[in-house]
Design a protein around this motif. Structure first.
Motif, PDB file in Angstrom:
ATOM      1  N   UNK A  43       0.709  28.783   3.845  1.00  0.00           N
ATOM      2  CA  UNK A  43       2.052  29.189   4.267  1.00  0.00           C
ATOM      3  C   UNK A  43       2.380  28.578   5.626  1.00  0.00           C
ATOM      4  N   UNK A  44       1.450  28.680   6.571  1.00  0.00           N
ATOM      5  CA  UNK A  44       1.677  28.120   7.907  1.00  0.00           C
ATOM      6  C   UNK A  44       1.885  26.611   7.842  1.00  0.00           C
ATOM      7  N   UNK A  57      11.027  30.475   0.120  1.00  0.00           N
ATOM      8  CA  UNK A  57      10.833  29.173  -0.523  1.00  0.00           C
ATOM      9  C   UNK A  57       9.388  28.703  -0.365  1.00  0.00           C
ATOM     10  N   UNK A  58       8.842  28.904   0.829  1.00  0.00           N
ATOM     11  CA  UNK A  58       7.444  28.525   1.056  1.00  0.00           C
ATOM     12  C   UNK A  58       6.515  29.362   0.179  1.00  0.00           C
ATOM     13  N   UNK A  59       6.810  30.641   0.057  1.00  0.00           N
ATOM     14  CA  UNK A  59       5.979  31.520  -0.763  1.00  0.00           C
ATOM     15  C   UNK A  59       6.084  31.129  -2.240  1.00  0.00           C
ATOM     16  N   UNK A  70       4.274  35.829  -6.266  1.00  0.00           N
ATOM     17  CA  UNK A  70       4.811  35.743  -4.908  1.00  0.00           C
ATOM     18  C   UNK A  70       4.782  37.094  -4.201  1.00  0.00           C
ATOM     19  N   UNK A  71       4.952  38.171  -4.929  1.00  0.00           N
ATOM     20  CA  UNK A  71       4.911  39.500  -4.317  1.00  0.00           C
ATOM     21  C   UNK A  71       3.531  39.772  -3.722  1.00  0.00           C
ATOM     22  N   UNK A  72       2.489  39.362  -4.418  1.00  0.00           N
ATOM     23  CA  UNK A  72       1.127  39.542  -3.926  1.00  0.00           C
ATOM     24  C   UNK A  72       0.905  38.738  -2.654  1.00  0.00           C
ATOM     25  N   UNK A  73       1.384  37.509  -2.643  1.00  0.00           N
ATOM     26  CA  UNK A  73       1.238  36.666  -1.455  1.00  0.00           C
ATOM     27  C   UNK A  73       1.996  37.283  -0.296  1.00  0.00           C
ATOM     28  N   UNK A  74       3.232  37.667  -0.528  1.00  0.00           N
ATOM     29  CA  UNK A  74       4.078  38.245   0.530  1.00  0.00           C
ATOM     30  C   UNK A  74       3.443  39.509   1.128  1.00  0.00           C
ATOM     31  N   UNK A  78       1.125  37.224   6.867  1.00  0.00           N
ATOM     32  CA  UNK A  78       2.073  37.528   7.932  1.00  0.00           C
ATOM     33  C   UNK A  78       3.143  36.457   7.914  1.00  0.00           C
ATOM     34  N   UNK A  79       4.362  36.885   7.760  1.00  0.00           N
ATOM     35  CA  UNK A  79       5.493  35.959   7.739  1.00  0.00           C
ATOM     36  C   UNK A  79       5.984  35.814   9.157  1.00  0.00           C
ATOM     37  N   UNK A  80       5.867  34.609   9.678  1.00  0.00           N
ATOM     38  CA  UNK A  80       6.227  34.371  11.075  1.00  0.00           C
ATOM     39  C   UNK A  80       7.520  33.649  11.172  1.00  0.00           C
TER      40      UNK A  80
END
Length: 80
Positions: A43-44, A57-59, A70-74, A78-80
């Motif tokens: 993600x970073x 979009x990245x997720x 995507x829900x699991x990833x989110x 940490x979304x920065x």
């Protein structure tokens, strides 16, 4: 009685001790943490390469590459 019909009542070949159970838990915990760190690093990287992208979009890109919802990833990065 055949071995396959014994089910869960069959005696275990080795006893489960608290130390062996906790070591299994620790191993699985470490595997999960490594998986989440991999998602976070990806993600970073995507956000650094594409700063104008929305986090979703990245997720979504990670979802298609790794096959993880995507829900699991989110929920686990940490979304920065």
């Amino acid at each position: 009685m055949p071995e396959s019909m014994r089910g869960t009542n069959a005696p275990q070949t080795s006893q489960v001790t608290p130390t062996s159970a906790s070591s299994v838990r620790e191993r699985k915990k470490a595997e999960t943490e490594a998986r989440h760190q991999k998602w976070q690093a990806k993600y970073d990287q995507l956000r650094a390469e594409n700063p104008k992208w929305e986090p979703s979009k990245a997720i979504k890109r990670i979802e298609t590459e790794l096959g993880v919802p995507s829900k699991t990833i989110r929920n686990n990065i940490k979304i920065r």
